[in-house]
Motif scaffolding. Sequence first.
Motif, PDB file in Angstrom:
ATOM      1  N   SER A 196       0.811  -1.224   0.000  1.00 47.68           N
ATOM      2  CA  SER A 196       0.000   0.000   0.000  1.00 47.68           C
ATOM      3  C   SER A 196       0.842   1.272   0.000  1.00 47.68           C
ATOM      4  N   ILE A 197       2.150   1.137   0.122  1.00 45.79           N
ATOM      5  CA  ILE A 197       3.055   2.293   0.100  1.00 45.79           C
ATOM      6  C   ILE A 197       4.256   1.957  -0.778  1.00 45.79           C
ATOM      7  N   ARG A 198       5.030   2.952  -1.091  1.00 42.35           N
ATOM      8  CA  ARG A 198       6.275   2.713  -1.833  1.00 42.35           C
ATOM      9  C   ARG A 198       7.255   1.953  -0.938  1.00 42.35           C
ATOM     10  N   TRP A 252       8.853   8.196  -0.823  1.00 33.84           N
ATOM     11  CA  TRP A 252       8.404   7.161   0.110  1.00 33.84           C
ATOM     12  C   TRP A 252       7.591   7.797   1.247  1.00 33.84           C
ATOM     13  N   LEU A 253       8.111   8.884   1.802  1.00 29.38           N
ATOM     14  CA  LEU A 253       7.378   9.577   2.866  1.00 29.38           C
ATOM     15  C   LEU A 253       6.032  10.098   2.346  1.00 29.38           C
ATOM     16  N   ALA A 254       6.018  10.619   1.124  1.00 28.07           N
ATOM     17  CA  ALA A 254       4.762  11.109   0.536  1.00 28.07           C
ATOM     18  C   ALA A 254       3.763   9.968   0.370  1.00 28.07           C
ATOM     19  N   SER A 255       4.251   8.764   0.079  1.00 29.15           N
ATOM     20  CA  SER A 255       3.330   7.626  -0.036  1.00 29.15           C
ATOM     21  C   SER A 255       2.707   7.294   1.320  1.00 29.15           C
TER      22      SER A 255
END
Length: 138
Positions: free
Chosen positions: A86-88, A126-129
């Motif tokens: 669900s995330i990078r 990654w943080l934005a994801s």
Amino acid sequence: MINPPALTLRRRSEELFNSAERERPHKEDSAALLLFYAVECGLKSIYMLRNNLRSTDDERANAQSARSFSHNIVNLMIALNISRVSIRPAPPIVIARSGLSGHPLVLHEAWRYGEKVKDANTIYDWLASLIDWCRKNR
């Protein structure tokens, strides 16, 4: 000690995200630090809401306080059962000057003290994801 409720953390997460986006074209590391704190606030907010915690110091039988996570976003991700799909993927964390490899926990400290982190754009993404995940899971 400051002890905010979940909705205050959610609001602050959005404010920090917006500040990070404005800063990104000018100072990548400063933007990434703001985004790190946006993620921390967002994850803590969701953790608190899911566990019916009124403030960051509140705890329940099956839930530790949000404050107890400190800046450890990885442990927050584990506590929230965030699926890797669900995330990078989390990128490698390497401090540019020393070549030291580290855990995402060192990011805020490195940026706070002015250390450059290799591949900051990938880390930013990654943080934005994680912010995207927070928005979808409020």
